[in-house]
Write a protein that holds these residues in place. Structure first.
Motif, short mmCIF file in Angstrom:
data_model
loop_
_atom_site.label_atom_id
_atom_site.label_comp_id
_atom_site.label_asym_id
_atom_site.label_seq_id
_atom_site.Cartn_x
_atom_site.Cartn_y
_atom_site.Cartn_z
N TYR A 85 74.01 69.72 24.81
CA TYR A 85 74.50 70.15 23.40
C TYR A 85 75.46 69.12 22.80
CZ TYR A 85 72.24 74.61 24.20
OH TYR A 85 71.46 75.67 24.60
N ASN A 86 75.13 68.71 21.70
CA ASN A 86 76.29 67.71 20.87
C ASN A 86 76.98 68.69 19.87
OD1 ASN A 86 77.67 65.64 19.90
ND2 ASN A 86 76.15 65.01 18.29
N VAL B 57 72.27 65.28 23.21
CA VAL B 57 72.65 63.94 23.68
C VAL B 57 71.84 63.77 25.04
CG1 VAL B 57 74.43 62.35 24.50
CG2 VAL B 57 74.63 63.97 22.54
N GLY C 217 80.95 67.32 26.20
CA GLY C 217 80.91 66.29 25.58
C GLY C 217 81.99 65.35 25.90
#
Length: 282
Positions: free
Chosen positions: A213-214, A240, A277
């Motif tokens: 997940y971004n 991503v 992230g």
């Protein structure tokens, strides 16, 4: 760092579609990707507090995403070593267009020959299924807060992946993890970037493209229930890609990595950083 281990019982063959991939060859990952496990557990959380789980139909304009909040990092689920698992490949009839509905029609109007070919033409897909006796999944968090809610998911089940269904059979007690650099067989997938930095001869693993997940800037919840035990979609800005290695079986010469471990479970810190992230070297 704190970890929960989930014993998951599949009740059907499963497909976790490898992307990017061919339209005619629907291949599956041999494990449950982290994002898939996250969505699965989020839906079970909603069910456990008597909320309706979201529909899975495609909304091309603004598809909502329902996942665990970033304070709970789902690390994927994997066939249990020593128990049977395998990939079954077969053929399925499919259509050339997504709006094709002739197969499910009870009544069909008589059509002209040209129109009939256009509407009902089919194609043959090669389709893979993961069949596993049992899966083990992991969720990790920097805080104990809210992890007790996951024990209420025992006995709940729902759709898992593109194809498949599974039930949470058992959730472990809270496992406290310590950070160590050791040679050990990883319990999860490992980012390839991390393996390449070890100068270790990479063997005994398969390589896959995956997605994380971004996270949006406003995804941090203000309570343990927000984004988990409510009906609010998860705020992410798409996905991503990253490349990962999967060790389906223990190897004699495992890589030396930076792990969170309790001596039995070995979770690469690089995987946690990527799913949050961050960069691998954080």
């Amino acid at each position: 760092m704190y970890c929960l281990k989930f014993t998951i019982q599949p009740t059907a063959a499963m497909t976790f579609r490898i992307l990017p991939g061919s339209i005619l060859n629907i291949a599956t990952y041999p494990f449950v990707p982290p994002t898939t496990l996250s969505g699965f557990l989020r839906r079970l959380g909603m069910m456990s507090v008597e909320l309706e789980i979201p529909e899975t139909r495609v909304n091309n304009e603004n598809p909502p995403i329902y996942a665990l909040p970033p304070s709970y990092i789902a690390l994927g689920a994997y066939p249990v070593p020593g128990k049977w698992s395998g990939i079954h490949r077969t053929y399925r009839k499919g259509t050339f267009s997504f709006n094709h509905d002739a197969f499910s029609s009870i009544y069909r109007e008589k059509k002209k020959e040209d129109d009939k070919k256009k509407k009902e033409e089919i194609q043959l897909h090669t389709w893979e299924y993961l069949i596993a006796e049992e899966l083990v999944g992991y969720v990790i968090s920097e805080s104990k807060a809210g992890l007790e809610y996951f024990h209420k998911l025992e006995g709940y089940g729902c759709k898992l992946g593109k194809e498949g269904y599974a039930v949470v059979k058992e959730v472990s007690e809270l496992i406290e993890m310590e950070r160590q650099i050791i040679a050990a067989n990883p319990s999860t997938i490992v980012p390839m970037e991390d393996l390449l930095q070890t100068n270790h001869l990479i063997k005994g693993c398969d390589i896959y493209n995956l997605y994380r997940y971004n996270w949006s800037a406003n995804t941090q919840p203000v309570s343990e229930r927000e984004g988990f035990l409510d009906q609010n979609p998860t705020q992410v800005n798409g996905f991503v890609p990253f490349v990962t290695a999967y060790f389906a079986h223990p190897i004699a010469d495992p890589p030396t990595l930076d792990y969170y471990t309790n001596g039995k479970i070995h979770i690469p810190i690089s995987l946690i950083n990527i799913l949050k992230g961050r960069s691998v070297e954080c």
